[in-house]
Design a protein around this motif. Structure first.
Motif, PDB file in Angstrom:
ATOM      1  N   LEU A 150      -3.065   0.701   6.784  1.00 36.62           N
ATOM      2  CA  LEU A 150      -3.915  -0.332   7.364  1.00 36.62           C
ATOM      3  C   LEU A 150      -3.213  -1.010   8.536  1.00 36.62           C
ATOM      4  O   LEU A 150      -3.842  -1.312   9.552  1.00 36.62           O
ATOM      5  N   LEU A 151      -1.919  -1.231   8.405  1.00 37.92           N
ATOM      6  CA  LEU A 151      -1.148  -1.844   9.491  1.00 37.92           C
ATOM      7  C   LEU A 151      -1.197  -0.974  10.735  1.00 37.92           C
ATOM      8  O   LEU A 151      -1.350  -1.486  11.853  1.00 37.92           O
ATOM      9  N   GLN A 152      -1.095   0.341  10.557  1.00 38.74           N
ATOM     10  CA  GLN A 152      -1.130   1.246  11.697  1.00 38.74           C
ATOM     11  C   GLN A 152      -2.462   1.151  12.433  1.00 38.74           C
ATOM     12  O   GLN A 152      -2.494   1.107  13.676  1.00 38.74           O
ATOM     13  N   HIS A 153      -3.559   1.096  11.705  1.00 43.91           N
ATOM     14  CA  HIS A 153      -4.877   0.985  12.348  1.00 43.91           C
ATOM     15  C   HIS A 153      -5.067  -0.399  12.972  1.00 43.91           C
ATOM     16  O   HIS A 153      -5.735  -0.527  14.008  1.00 43.91           O
ATOM     17  N   ASN A 154      -4.481  -1.415  12.353  1.00 43.91           N
ATOM     18  CA  ASN A 154      -4.543  -2.753  12.927  1.00 43.91           C
ATOM     19  C   ASN A 154      -3.774  -2.800  14.244  1.00 43.91           C
ATOM     20  O   ASN A 154      -4.195  -3.458  15.211  1.00 43.91           O
ATOM     21  N   ILE A 222     -10.973   1.803   7.062  1.00 43.05           N
ATOM     22  CA  ILE A 222      -9.678   1.951   6.393  1.00 43.05           C
ATOM     23  C   ILE A 222      -9.385   0.740   5.511  1.00 43.05           C
ATOM     24  O   ILE A 222      -8.821   0.874   4.414  1.00 43.05           O
ATOM     25  N   LEU A 223      -9.771  -0.449   5.972  1.00 41.73           N
ATOM     26  CA  LEU A 223      -9.545  -1.668   5.196  1.00 41.73           C
ATOM     27  C   LEU A 223     -10.177  -1.564   3.817  1.00 41.73           C
ATOM     28  O   LEU A 223      -9.529  -1.830   2.796  1.00 41.73           O
ATOM     29  N   GLN A 226      -8.644   1.318   1.558  1.00 44.10           N
ATOM     30  CA  GLN A 226      -7.350   0.950   0.972  1.00 44.10           C
ATOM     31  C   GLN A 226      -7.501  -0.155  -0.049  1.00 44.10           C
ATOM     32  O   GLN A 226      -6.738  -0.217  -1.021  1.00 44.10           O
ATOM     33  N   TYR A 227      -8.482  -1.023   0.147  1.00 39.28           N
ATOM     34  CA  TYR A 227      -8.706  -2.108  -0.824  1.00 39.28           C
ATOM     35  C   TYR A 227      -9.176  -1.543  -2.159  1.00 39.28           C
ATOM     36  O   TYR A 227      -8.749  -1.999  -3.224  1.00 39.28           O
ATOM     37  N   LEU A 228     -10.028  -0.523  -2.105  1.00 43.86           N
ATOM     38  CA  LEU A 228     -10.505   0.085  -3.357  1.00 43.86           C
ATOM     39  C   LEU A 228      -9.374   0.796  -4.100  1.00 43.86           C
ATOM     40  O   LEU A 228      -9.400   0.898  -5.330  1.00 43.86           O
ATOM     41  N   LYS A 229      -8.388   1.280  -3.356  1.00 40.24           N
ATOM     42  CA  LYS A 229      -7.269   1.971  -3.984  1.00 40.24           C
ATOM     43  C   LYS A 229      -6.268   1.002  -4.617  1.00 40.24           C
ATOM     44  O   LYS A 229      -5.429   1.421  -5.426  1.00 40.24           O
ATOM     45  N   LYS A 230      -6.352  -0.256  -4.207  1.00 39.46           N
ATOM     46  CA  LYS A 230      -5.362  -1.232  -4.654  1.00 39.46           C
ATOM     47  C   LYS A 230      -5.540  -1.588  -6.136  1.00 39.46           C
ATOM     48  O   LYS A 230      -6.644  -1.823  -6.574  1.00 39.46           O
TER      49      LYS A 230
END
Length: 230
Positions: A150-154, A222-223, A226-230
């Motif tokens: 997520l940081l990379q896409h941000n 992506i946000l 990744q949130y669903l994977k958390k």
């Protein structure tokens, strides 16, 4: 001054790329007159060991960010209320599968005790629906702050956005330089250089809506993934 990956790649790099017209103005136009003054100033350290050159870069980075965020991002999205991170969770938006969206909505309710409006409530009060989603998204971002993907896409979104903001200042400076090196400090090379630079910096401005929309949509998808994977 503390730096991190986001600052260097998303703020500093666009500033360097869009500072070429200012550097050409100094080098071809005022270097002889300012070199002694600049050397004198750079001989002194400011608070926290910030030299004049670092302060100027930091200042330009803030200007670029202000222009990109306040002018372009808010123009296209009206702050957070119309950004893809908000639109994707609207009941009326069909970008994501209903099953995936339902999982996200349920997880938000469980994690943050925020209930997003249903379809009927959303139709009657769209603005309230967007505000509720915006608040939920802020919590989702905090929960996924340490996610490297997520940081990379941000960073990619921030780079593009700040490059567009910096291109505005760079284009204005290039126009100024063109007239300056044509009529005041006659310099054919500097004139042609800034003419080329003007064309280069106009391009991201013309494509600003497409670029900001495209990269912000990538980030939004992506946000939530990744949130669903958390």
């Amino acid at each position: 001054m503390k730096t991190n990956g986001y600052y260097i790649k998303a703020r500093l790099f666009p500033t360097i790329l869009t500072s070429i017209p200012i550097l050409s103005l100094y080098y071809f136009g005022f270097s002889e007159k300012l070199i002694e003054f600049m050397t004198f100033l750079e001989g002194y350290k400011w608070a926290s060991d910030i030299t004049l050159s670092i302060a100027i870069i930091y200042f330009l980075a803030q200007i670029n960010r202000f222009i990109s965020k306040e002018l372009f991002q808010n123009l296209f999205f009206k702050e957070e209320l119309n950004m893809p991170t908000t639109n994707l969770l609207l009941n009326s938006d069909t970008t994501m599968a209903k099953s995936i969206k339902s999982q996200i909505v349920q997880k938000i309710a469980a994690d943050f005790n925020i209930l997003l409006l249903d379809s009927n409530s959303e139709n009657h009060n769209g603005e309230e629906a967007r505000k509720t989603i915006s608040s939920a998204v802020a919590q989702v971002r905090n929960a996924t702050r340490d996610n490297s993907m997520l940081l990379q896409h941000n960073i990619e979104y921030g780079f593009v956005r700040n490059l567009i903001g910096g291109s505005v200042l760079a284009a204005i400076t290039s126009v100024f330089n063109i007239f300056l090196f044509q009529y005041t400090f006659s310099n054919p090379f500097a004139f042609k250089l800034n003419l080329v630079l003007l064309g280069i910096y106009i391009l991201p401005i013309l494509l600003s809506k497409f670029l900001i929309s495209r990269y912000s949509k990538y980030y939004a998808k992506i946000l939530f993934e990744q949130y669903l994977k958390k």
